[in-house]
Scaffold this active site. Structure first.
Site, PDB file in Angstrom:
ATOM      1  N   ALA A 171     -11.659 -40.715   3.137  1.00  0.00           N
ATOM      2  CA  ALA A 171     -10.999 -40.927   4.431  1.00  0.00           C
ATOM      3  C   ALA A 171     -11.870 -41.904   5.214  1.00  0.00           C
ATOM      4  CB  ALA A 171     -10.885 -39.602   5.180  1.00  0.00           C
ATOM      5  N   VAL A 178     -16.467 -39.524   3.224  1.00  0.00           N
ATOM      6  CA  VAL A 178     -16.253 -40.417   4.372  1.00  0.00           C
ATOM      7  C   VAL A 178     -16.427 -41.855   3.900  1.00  0.00           C
ATOM      8  CG1 VAL A 178     -17.103 -41.096   6.650  1.00  0.00           C
ATOM      9  CG2 VAL A 178     -17.035 -38.667   6.008  1.00  0.00           C
ATOM     10  N   LYS A 179     -15.427 -42.677   4.245  1.00  0.00           N
ATOM     11  CA  LYS A 179     -15.474 -44.079   3.809  1.00  0.00           C
ATOM     12  C   LYS A 179     -15.932 -44.938   4.980  1.00  0.00           C
ATOM     13  CE  LYS A 179     -12.266 -46.539   0.815  1.00  0.00           C
ATOM     14  NZ  LYS A 179     -10.838 -46.834   0.680  1.00  0.00           N
ATOM     15  N   VAL A 180     -16.936 -45.766   4.716  1.00  0.00           N
ATOM     16  CA  VAL A 180     -17.424 -46.677   5.769  1.00  0.00           C
ATOM     17  C   VAL A 180     -17.450 -48.096   5.212  1.00  0.00           C
ATOM     18  CG1 VAL A 180     -18.877 -44.862   6.799  1.00  0.00           C
ATOM     19  CG2 VAL A 180     -19.893 -46.452   5.167  1.00  0.00           C
TER      20      VAL A 180
END
Ligand code: E4P
Length: 226
Positions: free
Chosen positions: A56, A82-84
């Site tokens: 996400a 968590v996608k950054v």
């Protein structure tokens, strides 16, 4: 090689999860927008269907807000990654979240140098975009080869190479040959992987010959309608 599915379409995810071949899901803001669904609601639902990592993506671009968004997303379910984005602030966020035990997928990677930085920042996954590189006239798969070679030279790098922006079956085959850990595959490409004309032709011939014998493996009351 692990297979993630690159979609936020819950119907597709449910359908493909039934094959038992789906190890995780990747989404991005464009895919969530395409689904037309509420971000938190659709992510929660995906996490219930697929037990593996579900990426996400944060949408803030500064460290403080990326970090807060990352923590908010991680609270959604235990299997959220968590996608950054691969920016200075993105990698600072990656380091902070990883230090807190949260899995981070660093996205929008277009060079080996960027992949080295992501590994040093403790990313669980690095997402090099092969299709988008191909679109520029560069060789996306060459980048996968470089990253796999570099990561293999440093066993302390725990980051998995997640091949992203997959456009066709050849991308999956070639990156599997290189030893990439994961491919995130659009549903249509995964379905295309099953296909070979000789399989269809061979099956038709076997079934035609079997019909001539007049036999059946299951009795009438044992057979379910297809
Ligand atoms: C997945 O993590 C990426 O966001 C996705 O593979 C990008 O694919 P695209 O280049 O086809 O949009």
């Amino acid at each position: 090689m692990k297979f993630f599915i690159d979609t936020a379409d819950i119907a597709e995810i449910r359908d493909l999860a039934e094959t038992g071949l789906v190890d995780g899901i990747t989404t991005n803001p464009s895919l969530v927008a395409k689904s037309g669904r509420d971000f938190f609601e659709v992510l929660k639902e995906i996490c219930e269907v697929v037990p593996g990592p579900v990426s996400a993506e944060v949408t803030a671009t500064d460290f403080e807000n990326m970090l807060s968004e990352g923590h908010a997303l991680a609270k959604l379910a235990d299997n959220i990654a968590v996608k950054v984005p691969l920016t200075v602030d993105g990698l600072k966020t990656c380091k902070a979240l990883s230090d807190d035990g949260i899995k981070v997928n660093v996205t929008l990677c277009f060079s080996a140098a960027q992949a080295i930085l992501a590994a040093k920042a403790g990313a669980a996954f690095i997402s090099p975009f092969v299709g988008r590189l191909d679109d520029t006239g560069a060789d996306g798969l060459q980048l996968i080869a470089e990253i796999v070679e570099i990561y293999n030279a440093y066993p302390e790098f725990q980051t998995e190479v997640l091949v992203a922006s997959v456009r066709h079956v050849g991308h999956v085959i070639e990156s599997a040959k290189m030893g990439a850990d994961v491919a995130t595959i659009p549903p249509a490409v995964l379905r295309a992987m099953y296909k070979h004309p000789l399989t269809d032709k061979g099956l038709d011939a076997f079934l035609a010959d079997w019909a001539k014998t007049g036999q059946s493996i299951l009795g009438k009351d044992e057979r379910r309608s297809a």
